[in-house]
Design a protein around this motif. Sequence first.
Motif, PDB file in Angstrom:
ATOM      1  N   ILE A 144      -4.003  -1.545   0.977  1.00  0.00           N
ATOM      2  CA  ILE A 144      -3.612  -1.432   2.413  1.00  0.00           C
ATOM      3  C   ILE A 144      -3.866  -2.655   3.254  1.00  0.00           C
ATOM      4  CG2 ILE A 144      -3.707   1.179   2.356  1.00  0.00           C
ATOM      5  CD1 ILE A 144      -6.521   0.839   3.479  1.00  0.00           C
ATOM      6  N   ASP A 145      -3.307  -2.838   4.225  1.00  0.00           N
ATOM      7  CA  ASP A 145      -3.588  -3.896   5.224  1.00  0.00           C
ATOM      8  C   ASP A 145      -4.908  -4.234   6.122  1.00  0.00           C
ATOM      9  OD1 ASP A 145      -1.150  -4.814   4.331  1.00  0.00           O
ATOM     10  OD2 ASP A 145      -0.108  -3.853   6.308  1.00  0.00           O
ATOM     11  N   THR A 146      -5.409  -2.806   6.303  1.00  0.00           N
ATOM     12  CA  THR A 146      -6.668  -2.952   7.365  1.00  0.00           C
ATOM     13  C   THR A 146      -7.730  -1.969   6.570  1.00  0.00           C
ATOM     14  OG1 THR A 146      -5.667  -1.173   8.694  1.00  0.00           O
ATOM     15  CG2 THR A 146      -5.075  -3.438   9.384  1.00  0.00           C
ATOM     16  N   PRO A 147      -9.154  -2.611   6.745  1.00  0.00           N
ATOM     17  CA  PRO A 147     -10.019  -1.620   6.271  1.00  0.00           C
ATOM     18  C   PRO A 147     -10.322  -0.322   7.031  1.00  0.00           C
ATOM     19  CG  PRO A 147     -10.898  -3.590   7.235  1.00  0.00           C
ATOM     20  CD  PRO A 147      -9.484  -3.545   7.284  1.00  0.00           C
ATOM     21  N   ILE A 148     -10.051  -0.366   8.343  1.00  0.00           N
ATOM     22  CA  ILE A 148     -10.163   0.875   9.002  1.00  0.00           C
ATOM     23  C   ILE A 148      -9.174   1.163  10.202  1.00  0.00           C
ATOM     24  CG2 ILE A 148     -11.266  -0.397  11.012  1.00  0.00           C
ATOM     25  CD1 ILE A 148     -13.287   1.969  11.077  1.00  0.00           C
ATOM     26  N   GLU A 149      -8.986   2.463  10.438  1.00  0.00           N
ATOM     27  CA  GLU A 149      -7.751   2.655  11.275  1.00  0.00           C
ATOM     28  C   GLU A 149      -8.082   2.096  12.586  1.00  0.00           C
ATOM     29  OE1 GLU A 149      -6.980   6.787  11.391  1.00  0.00           O
ATOM     30  OE2 GLU A 149      -7.078   7.033   9.287  1.00  0.00           O
ATOM     31  N   ILE A 192     -11.923   1.432   2.966  1.00  0.00           N
ATOM     32  CA  ILE A 192     -12.327   0.203   2.725  1.00  0.00           C
ATOM     33  C   ILE A 192     -12.062  -0.118   1.099  1.00  0.00           C
ATOM     34  CG2 ILE A 192     -14.572  -1.112   2.678  1.00  0.00           C
ATOM     35  CD1 ILE A 192     -15.654   0.957   4.863  1.00  0.00           C
ATOM     36  N   LEU A 193     -12.237   0.586   0.235  1.00  0.00           N
ATOM     37  CA  LEU A 193     -11.996   0.246  -1.234  1.00  0.00           C
ATOM     38  C   LEU A 193     -10.717   0.051  -1.436  1.00  0.00           C
ATOM     39  CD1 LEU A 193     -14.221   3.170  -2.809  1.00  0.00           C
ATOM     40  CD2 LEU A 193     -14.826   0.499  -2.459  1.00  0.00           C
ATOM     41  N   SER A 194      -9.520   0.765  -0.689  1.00  0.00           N
ATOM     42  CA  SER A 194      -8.299   0.345  -0.761  1.00  0.00           C
ATOM     43  C   SER A 194      -7.729  -1.002  -0.369  1.00  0.00           C
ATOM     44  CB  SER A 194      -7.274   1.438  -0.151  1.00  0.00           C
ATOM     45  OG  SER A 194      -7.648   2.592  -0.883  1.00  0.00           O
ATOM     46  N   PHE A 195      -8.628  -1.648   0.463  1.00  0.00           N
ATOM     47  CA  PHE A 195      -8.284  -2.864   1.372  1.00  0.00           C
ATOM     48  C   PHE A 195      -8.407  -3.839   0.317  1.00  0.00           C
ATOM     49  CE2 PHE A 195      -9.934  -6.123   4.110  1.00  0.00           C
ATOM     50  CZ  PHE A 195      -8.941  -6.581   4.910  1.00  0.00           C
ATOM     51  N   THR A 196      -7.380  -4.647   0.320  1.00  0.00           N
ATOM     52  CA  THR A 196      -7.282  -5.852  -0.502  1.00  0.00           C
ATOM     53  C   THR A 196      -7.321  -7.119   0.132  1.00  0.00           C
ATOM     54  OG1 THR A 196      -4.927  -5.473  -1.047  1.00  0.00           O
ATOM     55  CG2 THR A 196      -6.919  -4.692  -2.608  1.00  0.00           C
ATOM     56  N   ASP A 197      -6.108  -7.065   1.428  1.00  0.00           N
ATOM     57  CA  ASP A 197      -6.151  -8.218   2.202  1.00  0.00           C
ATOM     58  C   ASP A 197      -5.526  -9.470   1.544  1.00  0.00           C
ATOM     59  OD1 ASP A 197      -8.178 -10.292   4.417  1.00  0.00           O
ATOM     60  OD2 ASP A 197      -6.438  -9.070   5.020  1.00  0.00           O
ATOM     61  N   ALA A 198      -4.579 -10.000   2.177  1.00  0.00           N
ATOM     62  CA  ALA A 198      -3.933 -11.285   1.830  1.00  0.00           C
ATOM     63  C   ALA A 198      -3.344 -11.365   0.279  1.00  0.00           C
ATOM     64  CB  ALA A 198      -4.861 -12.224   2.169  1.00  0.00           C
TER      65      ALA A 198
END
Length: 181
Positions: free
Chosen positions: A45-50, A111-117
């Motif tokens: 996902i794109d962001t670590p928190i809604e 947060i665990l799904s957040f990979t970013d860039a």
Amino acid sequence: MKDLGTLKYFLGIEVARGSKGIYPCQRKYILDLLTETSMLDCTPIDTPIEQNHRLAEYPDQVPTDKPRYQRLVGRLIYLAHTRPDVAYTVSVVSQFMHNPSVDHMNAVVRILSFTDADWAGNITDRRSTSGYLTFVGGNLVTWKSKKQKVVARSSAEAEYRGGSWSVRVVVAEECVTRFGC
């Protein structure tokens, strides 16, 4: 005293050496954490928190597995040492260690799904992909994605490389439109 060679790992942090210094990385730590939680193949996902999250303690909240929640948040706190992009989010979920709910656990999973860039997105050579879109008057006029030339040692480095590449393109386009360079 015995010489153990160059430092490769220290307290779970991988230490990579480059021409400009050393770079801490927790790639193996992240992979182990995702494996432990069976999230290795999760959809990033794109962001670590809604945005505008409403995480708080509510009287009617559904409780979750407290020891598991505490262990995961503790591991995320350690991860935040080399991943400043998740530091704020981890500080939010760590406020509920004494009484976690299902909503709080869902935030930890996010947060665990957040990979970013697309950090290390290519499984063959571990290089990230950057991209940009250029709008003029609200209309899309150019777009491009490109594999980065080097392997980024963190998601922050991948973001920085992608951002600096995009800025160079915008500056070049501005030069052409203003001065005919």
